[in-house]
Design a protein around this motif. Structure first.
Motif, PDB file in Angstrom:
ATOM      1  N   HIS A 217       7.335   4.950  -1.739  1.00 36.19           N
ATOM      2  CA  HIS A 217       6.396   4.416  -0.746  1.00 36.19           C
ATOM      3  C   HIS A 217       6.880   4.875   0.627  1.00 36.19           C
ATOM      4  O   HIS A 217       8.094   4.925   0.869  1.00 36.19           O
ATOM      5  CB  HIS A 217       6.343   2.887  -0.816  1.00 36.19           C
ATOM      6  CG  HIS A 217       5.204   2.283  -0.055  1.00 36.19           C
ATOM      7  ND1 HIS A 217       5.206   2.181   1.325  1.00 36.19           N
ATOM      8  CD2 HIS A 217       4.015   1.761  -0.467  1.00 36.19           C
ATOM      9  CE1 HIS A 217       4.080   1.621   1.729  1.00 36.19           C
ATOM     10  NE2 HIS A 217       3.343   1.355   0.663  1.00 36.19           N
ATOM     11  N   PRO A 218       5.970   5.211   1.545  1.00 36.68           N
ATOM     12  CA  PRO A 218       6.401   5.656   2.880  1.00 36.68           C
ATOM     13  C   PRO A 218       7.260   4.633   3.615  1.00 36.68           C
ATOM     14  O   PRO A 218       8.044   5.010   4.500  1.00 36.68           O
ATOM     15  CB  PRO A 218       5.070   5.880   3.611  1.00 36.68           C
ATOM     16  CG  PRO A 218       4.071   6.117   2.542  1.00 36.68           C
ATOM     17  CD  PRO A 218       4.507   5.288   1.371  1.00 36.68           C
ATOM     18  N   ARG A 297       2.539  -2.760  -3.140  1.00 35.92           N
ATOM     19  CA  ARG A 297       1.696  -3.272  -2.063  1.00 35.92           C
ATOM     20  C   ARG A 297       1.870  -4.773  -1.871  1.00 35.92           C
ATOM     21  O   ARG A 297       2.060  -5.253  -0.749  1.00 35.92           O
ATOM     22  CB  ARG A 297       0.230  -2.943  -2.369  1.00 35.92           C
ATOM     23  CG  ARG A 297      -0.765  -3.447  -1.318  1.00 35.92           C
ATOM     24  CD  ARG A 297      -2.181  -3.105  -1.764  1.00 35.92           C
ATOM     25  NE  ARG A 297      -2.443  -3.680  -3.084  1.00 35.92           N
ATOM     26  CZ  ARG A 297      -3.292  -3.158  -3.960  1.00 35.92           C
ATOM     27  NH1 ARG A 297      -3.964  -2.061  -3.673  1.00 35.92           N
ATOM     28  NH2 ARG A 297      -3.482  -3.741  -5.143  1.00 35.92           N
ATOM     29  N   ASP A 298       1.789  -5.547  -2.951  1.00 35.69           N
ATOM     30  CA  ASP A 298       1.857  -7.006  -2.831  1.00 35.69           C
ATOM     31  C   ASP A 298       3.224  -7.461  -2.319  1.00 35.69           C
ATOM     32  O   ASP A 298       3.310  -8.367  -1.473  1.00 35.69           O
ATOM     33  CB  ASP A 298       1.559  -7.664  -4.174  1.00 35.69           C
ATOM     34  CG  ASP A 298       0.106  -7.509  -4.591  1.00 35.69           C
ATOM     35  OD1 ASP A 298      -0.716  -7.097  -3.740  1.00 35.69           O
ATOM     36  OD2 ASP A 298      -0.206  -7.779  -5.774  1.00 35.69           O
ATOM     37  N   LEU A 333      11.775  -4.579   1.398  1.00 33.61           N
ATOM     38  CA  LEU A 333      11.718  -5.607   0.359  1.00 33.61           C
ATOM     39  C   LEU A 333      12.924  -6.545   0.400  1.00 33.61           C
ATOM     40  O   LEU A 333      12.968  -7.528  -0.329  1.00 33.61           O
ATOM     41  CB  LEU A 333      11.624  -4.966  -1.024  1.00 33.61           C
ATOM     42  CG  LEU A 333      10.319  -4.220  -1.329  1.00 33.61           C
ATOM     43  CD1 LEU A 333      10.351  -3.652  -2.745  1.00 33.61           C
ATOM     44  CD2 LEU A 333       9.109  -5.139  -1.156  1.00 33.61           C
ATOM     45  N   ARG A 334      13.900  -6.253   1.250  1.00 38.23           N
ATOM     46  CA  ARG A 334      15.050  -7.137   1.417  1.00 38.23           C
ATOM     47  C   ARG A 334      14.980  -7.775   2.805  1.00 38.23           C
ATOM     48  O   ARG A 334      15.030  -7.081   3.812  1.00 38.23           O
ATOM     49  CB  ARG A 334      16.367  -6.375   1.248  1.00 38.23           C
ATOM     50  CG  ARG A 334      16.689  -6.078  -0.195  1.00 38.23           C
ATOM     51  CD  ARG A 334      18.025  -5.375  -0.344  1.00 38.23           C
ATOM     52  NE  ARG A 334      18.237  -5.060  -1.732  1.00 38.23           N
ATOM     53  CZ  ARG A 334      18.924  -5.804  -2.594  1.00 38.23           C
ATOM     54  NH1 ARG A 334      19.512  -6.900  -2.175  1.00 38.23           N
ATOM     55  NH2 ARG A 334      19.044  -5.447  -3.854  1.00 38.23           N
ATOM     56  N   VAL A 335      14.895  -9.072   2.831  1.00 32.36           N
ATOM     57  CA  VAL A 335      14.823  -9.814   4.077  1.00 32.36           C
ATOM     58  C   VAL A 335      16.147 -10.552   4.272  1.00 32.36           C
ATOM     59  O   VAL A 335      16.542 -11.364   3.429  1.00 32.36           O
ATOM     60  CB  VAL A 335      13.651 -10.810   4.070  1.00 32.36           C
ATOM     61  CG1 VAL A 335      13.658 -11.655   5.343  1.00 32.36           C
ATOM     62  CG2 VAL A 335      12.326 -10.067   3.930  1.00 32.36           C
ATOM     63  N   ALA A 374       8.282  -6.351  -6.263  1.00 36.44           N
ATOM     64  CA  ALA A 374       6.966  -5.734  -6.165  1.00 36.44           C
ATOM     65  C   ALA A 374       5.849  -6.711  -6.487  1.00 36.44           C
ATOM     66  O   ALA A 374       4.707  -6.523  -6.064  1.00 36.44           O
ATOM     67  CB  ALA A 374       6.890  -4.528  -7.107  1.00 36.44           C
ATOM     68  N   PHE A 375       6.165  -7.787  -7.199  1.00 34.61           N
ATOM     69  CA  PHE A 375       5.120  -8.686  -7.676  1.00 34.61           C
ATOM     70  C   PHE A 375       5.195 -10.069  -7.017  1.00 34.61           C
ATOM     71  O   PHE A 375       4.679 -11.043  -7.547  1.00 34.61           O
ATOM     72  CB  PHE A 375       5.211  -8.810  -9.198  1.00 34.61           C
ATOM     73  CG  PHE A 375       5.264  -7.469  -9.873  1.00 34.61           C
ATOM     74  CD1 PHE A 375       4.128  -6.675  -9.940  1.00 34.61           C
ATOM     75  CD2 PHE A 375       6.451  -6.974 -10.392  1.00 34.61           C
ATOM     76  CE1 PHE A 375       4.174  -5.428 -10.539  1.00 34.61           C
ATOM     77  CE2 PHE A 375       6.504  -5.723 -10.989  1.00 34.61           C
ATOM     78  CZ  PHE A 375       5.357  -4.948 -11.063  1.00 34.61           C
TER      79      PHE A 375
END
Length: 513
Positions: A217-218, A297-298, A333-335, A374-375
Motif C-alpha cells: 500500500h502506498p 483499507r479498513d 497500522l501501529r499507533v 487489516a480487519f
C-alpha cells in the motif's frame, strides 16, 4: 501462473471431499475422534463436545506428508507451487514457508551465512533468536549500536556511516544483519544499507518480522526485498491473516548459498510441519494478490479515526509518530500512545486498557503500542475510544495545556545503555554453556555495576536483550533494570523475576580454584 490460486489450501479441501480414511498420523484421524464415544463416559464436563466446538474444522486440514500433500523439506507439488506464488507476490526469487515463526528464518540465514569463528556485523537491538543463531553457528558478532529516532527516542537501525565504519574495520565479515522495522513501527529505507554490504561483496540479512505488509500500500514503508536485501524474514502472522508461527523467508541474488540455506531450514524446522499453518500462509498470500491495497483499507481508516480523535481531545494523551523529516517512515497500522504529561506510565496504560477489554501489543515505561490489523472495524475503534476516554477520567490525566513541555520530549535515557564511544563493539562470542573461567554468584542489582552478567535478560515483548551473558553491567543497565523491576515488566532469562538481584560471574574466584 494464476496468482489467485491457493494450491496448498485447495488441495487439502479436495482431499477432504474424497472422505479419506486415515491410517497415518496425526492421532485425531482428520478430526474423526469427535465422532467416537468415549469407552468409559465420566459425568461432568463433556470434554469431547468442548474440543469439537473449537478444533473439529481445523483438524480436518491437519494432515501429514502423504503422496498428494507434498513435503515442506522436499517440495515438488502443491507446497512448491504455493511457495513460488508467494515469491512472485513478495518480489523474491524464492520463498520458503516457515512453520516455526521468524525464529526459524533468523536461525537458518545465520547458519547459512557463517560458520565457527566467522564475524557478522549486526545491530545491537536484535531479537533473541538472532543470538541463538550465532550460538548455533559458532559465529561472532560485531555490534553496531542503533540510532535513536529523534521524535520518539526509540532505537532503530544504526547510522549508515557507523555501519560503513564497521565494514571498514572488519573486512572479513561474512554478512550484515539488520532488524527493521522496530517494534514501534519506525522504518528506514534500507537501500543504502544493502549497497554498503554489497560493496564488500557480502549479503544483507534482514529480520523484517513486523513488516510483512510493507510494500502493499502506498501508505506503507518500502519492504526490504524492494530495497535490495538478499535474505528477508517476515512474520506473516503478525500483520497478515495467517496463523501464529506462520512466517516466510524470501531470497534473491547469489550472495548466500541457497543449498546451505535449505539444509539449515531442514535442521531447524519441524520434520512434521503444520499443514494448517502452511495453508494459512497460502491463503494470506492469495488474499494480498486478490485484494491488493484494498485489503488494508479498513485498518488504515480505523487507525486514522483513532489518531484524529486523540488529536482532537483535550487531555494529554497523544500519539507519537516517527519523524518523517529525518528519513523515517511510520507504519500507519501501529499507533504509539502515551500520556504526554508523564502522569501515567505506559505499563499502567496497558493495564487500564486491558481492564476495559482492549489489549495492546506491548508497553514500556512511557508508551503502549496498538496494532491495528487489516480487519479492524469502526466498532472496534469506538470501543477503544470509549476505553481511552474512561482512562483519562479515572486516571486523572491532565489537560494538554497543563502538561509540561519538557515531558513531551523523547526520553532518550530510558532506551540507551551504552555510550557514544561504544558505537562499534569488539567481536562478541555467544555460547550455550556458561563460561568455565568463572563461578557464578547472585548480587543485589544495585551492587552489580562492573560485574559481567551471567544471564541474558530479555524484556518480552519485544524480545530484545537488554543485557547479554558475559556483558559488563554499567550504571545505565542497572538503572534500566531497576525501572523494569518497578514497573513489574515481564523478562525472560532472569533468574530473579523481580529483577531485584542478578547472577554475575564472580571475578574473584576462578572455576579451577
Amino acid at each position: 501462473m494464476n496468482r489467485l490460486r491457493k494450491p496448498l489450501f485447495d488441495a487439502l479441501i479436495r482431499r477432504l471431499d474424497r472422505n479419506p480414511l486415515s491410517f497415518h498420523v496425526p492421532g485425531h484421524k482428520n478430526g474423526r475422534l469427535f465422532h467416537a464415544e468415549p469407552a468409559s463416559p465420566i459425568e461432568g464436563d463433556d470434554i469431547f463436545a468442548t474440543y469439537k466446538t473449537w478444533f473439529e474444522m481445523i483438524m480436518r486440514l491437519d494432515v501429514t506428508e502423504l503422496s498428494d500433500t507434498d513435503d515442506l523439506h522436499q517440495p515438488e507439488g502443491i507446497i512448491a507451487e504455493a511457495q513460488q506464488l508467494a515469491a512472485e507476490c513478495f518480489g523474491a526469487e524464492e520463498t520458503y514457508f516457515l512453520v516455526n515463526g521468524s525464529t526459524a528464518g533468523n536461525l537458518s540465514m545465520l547458519l547459512a551465512a557463517c560458520g565457527p569463528g566467522d564475524l557478522v556485523i549486526m545491530q545491537r537491538n536484535v531479537h533473541k533468536s538472532v543470538l541463538n543463531g550465532l550460538r548455533l553457528a559458532g559465529a561472532r558478532a560485531v555490534f553496531v549500536m542503533p540510532e535513536l529516532e529523534p521524535r520518539t527516542g526509540q532505537m532503530t537501525v544504526p547510522r549508515l556511516d557507523t555501519l560503513a565504519e564497521a565494514l571498514k574495520r572488519y573486512p572479513d565479515a561474512k554478512a550484515v544483519f539488520l532488524s527493521s522495522p522496530n517494534y514501534y513501527g519506525a522504518a528506514v529505507d534500507l537501500r543504502p544499507y544493502a549497497e554498503a554490504a554489497h560493496m564488500h561483496r557480502i549479503p544483507l540479512l534482514v529480520d523484517e518480522a513486523h513488516g510483512a505488509h510493507y510494500g502493499f500500500h502506498p501508505a506503507f514503508p518500502t519492504n526490504a526485498m524492494q530495497a535490495g536485501a538478499d535474505v528477508v524474514v517476515q512474520s506473516a502472522h503478525k500483520t497478515l491473516p495467517a496463523l501464529t508461527m506462520g512466517a516466510m523467508l524470501h531470497v534473491q541474488g547469489s550472495r548466500l548459498d541457497r543449498g546451505l540455506l535449505k539444509k539449515a531450514l531442514s535442521a531447524v524446522q519441524s520434520s512434521s510441519p503444520s499443514y494448517p499453518i502452511m495453508a494459512s500462509l497460502d491463503i494470506a498470500r492469495a488474499m494480498v494478490d486478490r485484494y491488493g491495497e484494498s485489503l488494508f483499507r479498513d485498518g488504515l481508516e480505523a487507525a486514522k479515526i483513532f489518531r484524529e480523535w486523540i488529536s482532537g481531545q483535550d487531555s494529554a494523551l497523544e500519539v507519537v509518530e516517527a519523524d518523517g523529516g529525518s528519513g523515517y517512515k511510520q507504519d500507519p497500522l501501529r499507533v504509539v500512545l502515551r500520556d504526554g504529561s508523564g502522569t501515567v506510565p505506559g505499563y499502567t496504560l496497558q493495564r487500564e486498557l486491558e481492564s476495559r477489554g482492549c489489549w495492546p501489543e506491548l508497553a514500556d515505561e512511557r508508551h503502549v503500542v496498538l496494532l491495528f490489523g487489516a480487519f479492524t472495524t469502526p466498532a472496534d475503534v469506538e470501543r477503544l475510544i470509549q476505553a481511552c476516554a474512561s482512562i483519562v477520567q479515572d486516571c486523572r490525566i491532565p489537560e494538554r495545556n497543563e502538561s509540561k513541555e519538557k515531558d513531551r520530549e523523547p526520553d532518550r535515557n530510558r532506551t540507551v545503555w551504552y555510550s557514544d564511544d561504544e558505537a562499534i563493539s569488539l567481536p562478541v562470542s555467544f555460547q550455550f554453556h556458561m563460561k568455565t573461567r568463572q563461578k557464578v554468584k547472585t548480587v543485589v542489582l544495585h551492587q552489580a555495576t562492573g560485574y559481567e552478567s551471567a544471564e541474558t535478560i530479555i524484556p518480552y515483548p519485544p524480545g530484545i536483550p537488554l543485557v547479554y551473558e558475559g556483558e559488563r553491567i554499567t550504571p545505565a543497565i542497572v538503572e534500566r533494570l531497576d525501572t523494569l523491576s518497578r514497573h513489574r515488566a515481564r523478562c525472560q532469562g532472569a533468574s530473579d523475576p523481580t529483577l531485584r538481584t542478578i547472577n554475575v560471574f564472580d571475578r574473584s574466584v576462578s572455576s579451577g580454584s
